[in-house]
Design a protein around this motif. Structure first.
Motif, PDB file in Angstrom:
ATOM      1  N   GLU A   1     -54.392  15.475-102.692  1.00  0.00           N
ATOM      2  CA  GLU A   1     -53.517  15.977-101.644  1.00  0.00           C
ATOM      3  C   GLU A   1     -52.146  16.370-102.177  1.00  0.00           C
ATOM      4  O   GLU A   1     -51.494  17.258-101.629  1.00  0.00           O
ATOM      5  N   GLY A   2     -51.718  15.734-103.264  1.00  0.00           N
ATOM      6  CA  GLY A   2     -50.490  16.184-103.911  1.00  0.00           C
ATOM      7  C   GLY A   2     -50.653  17.597-104.447  1.00  0.00           C
ATOM      8  O   GLY A   2     -49.761  18.444-104.314  1.00  0.00           O
ATOM      9  N   SER A   3     -51.814  17.868-105.031  1.00  0.00           N
ATOM     10  CA  SER A   3     -52.107  19.210-105.530  1.00  0.00           C
ATOM     11  C   SER A   3     -52.236  20.214-104.397  1.00  0.00           C
ATOM     12  O   SER A   3     -51.744  21.348-104.490  1.00  0.00           O
TER      13      SER A   3
ATOM     14  N   LEU B   1     -55.348  20.626 -94.140  1.00  0.00           N
ATOM     15  CA  LEU B   1     -54.501  21.128 -95.223  1.00  0.00           C
ATOM     16  C   LEU B   1     -55.365  21.549 -96.416  1.00  0.00           C
ATOM     17  O   LEU B   1     -55.123  22.588 -97.039  1.00  0.00           O
ATOM     18  N   ALA B   2     -56.377  20.731 -96.723  1.00  0.00           N
ATOM     19  CA  ALA B   2     -57.283  21.094 -97.817  1.00  0.00           C
ATOM     20  C   ALA B   2     -58.015  22.389 -97.494  1.00  0.00           C
ATOM     21  O   ALA B   2     -58.166  23.264 -98.363  1.00  0.00           O
TER      22      ALA B   2
ATOM     23  N   GLY C   1     -58.032  26.612 -99.384  1.00  0.00           N
ATOM     24  CA  GLY C   1     -59.091  27.540 -99.756  1.00  0.00           C
ATOM     25  C   GLY C   1     -59.952  27.127-100.932  1.00  0.00           C
ATOM     26  O   GLY C   1     -60.900  27.832-101.279  1.00  0.00           O
ATOM     27  N   ASN C   2     -59.663  25.983-101.562  1.00  0.00           N
ATOM     28  CA  ASN C   2     -60.485  25.515-102.680  1.00  0.00           C
ATOM     29  C   ASN C   2     -61.671  24.746-102.102  1.00  0.00           C
ATOM     30  O   ASN C   2     -61.515  23.661-101.548  1.00  0.00           O
TER      31      ASN C   2
ATOM     32  N   THR D   1     -64.681  17.646-101.186  1.00  0.00           N
ATOM     33  CA  THR D   1     -64.363  16.284-101.592  1.00  0.00           C
ATOM     34  C   THR D   1     -63.614  15.542-100.491  1.00  0.00           C
ATOM     35  O   THR D   1     -63.915  14.393-100.172  1.00  0.00           O
ATOM     36  N   MET D   2     -62.625  16.211 -99.897  1.00  0.00           N
ATOM     37  CA  MET D   2     -61.876  15.592 -98.805  1.00  0.00           C
ATOM     38  C   MET D   2     -62.780  15.318 -97.604  1.00  0.00           C
ATOM     39  O   MET D   2     -62.658  14.286 -96.942  1.00  0.00           O
TER      40      MET D   2
END
Length: 238
Positions: free
Chosen positions: A113-115, A158-159, A163-164, A170-171
């Motif tokens: 989430e930092g990324s 947010l993830a 768009g990844n 994973t989230m």
């Protein structure tokens, strides 16, 4: 059966879970379809009805089915979503079947989430869905469980905005673990109203930093937000 084989054999409810997931992934079951009745599933798979109920409960927690009591066409368990890709399906099963250490989930969240917020702040991002979730969390009528479910959905949103697909999967796979430890920790809080009010402010600060392009601040706010709740609930000592 050798002892090693017995130790690794799936439990009865896991057999049910795997069978239903296979039906979902193969297309034999899809959104709008009903699961077979509890008695029929138990007989087909050779397990007890309590094992079927446990598997259904897990699928409901993961957001794949909804259950309704009573009689009529809406009664029983109905499929409302499909596993979001191979990795998400695998991780959801891992979370449901055995769980992860809370400390490991927290460390993973800090990295991921930092990324996510750093990348979101670096370029234009559609944050409308995330903002709507925060508006919903302002309702004074939410229960703790409802608030924390929206909280987990906010972080997932947010993830998704980033768009990844790997990060998003994973989230999504971690979501049930995140909600579970958040709910467990809430029981030890001295004041849920005070904590939920602080969480609302932290969410808004994260979103504002992303919108204004302040990547370092967004990452710092996110790290503090995740670590702060973990520390406040004393989950590290459980």
């Amino acid at each position: 059966m050798p002892e090693s084989a017995a130790a690794t054999a799936p439990r009865a409810w896991e057999v049910v879970l795997q069978s239903i997931e296979l039906d979902l992934l193969s297309g034999r079951l899809g959104p709008g379809d009903h699961l077979p009745p509890e008695r029929a599933l138990a007989a087909t798979l050779g397990v007890g009805r309590s094992s079927v109920r446990e598997a259904v409960r897990v699928l409901e927690v993961l957001g794949l089915i909804r259950t309704n009591v009573g009689s009529g066409p809406s009664a029983g368990a109905i499929i409302v979503a499909l596993p979001g890709g191979g990795m998400s399906a695998l991780m959801r099963l891992q979370v449901a079947a055995q769980g992860f250490e809370v400390a490991d989930v927290v460390k993973t969240r800090l990295i991921l989430e930092g990324s996510v917020v750093t990348e979101l702040a670096a370029g234009p991002a559609d944050l409308a869905g995330s903002a709507r979730l925060l508006d919903a969390m302002d309702s004074p009528h939410l229960t703790e469980a409802e608030f924390l479910a929206l909280d987990a959905e906010f972080h997932l949103s947010l993830a998704e905005a980033g768009g990844n697909q790997v990060v998003t999967a994973t989230m999504a796979g971690l979501r049930s673990a995140i909600e579970a430890y958040a709910r467990a920790g809430a029981a030890s809080l001295p004041s849920w109203p005070a904590t939920s009010a602080r969480l609302r402010l932290e969410h808004r600060a994260i979103l504002a930093a992303i919108a204004s392009g302040e990547a370092d601040a967004a990452r710092r706010f996110m790290h503090s937000h995740i670590s702060g709740y973990y520390a406040e609930t004393h989950l590290s000592s459980h």
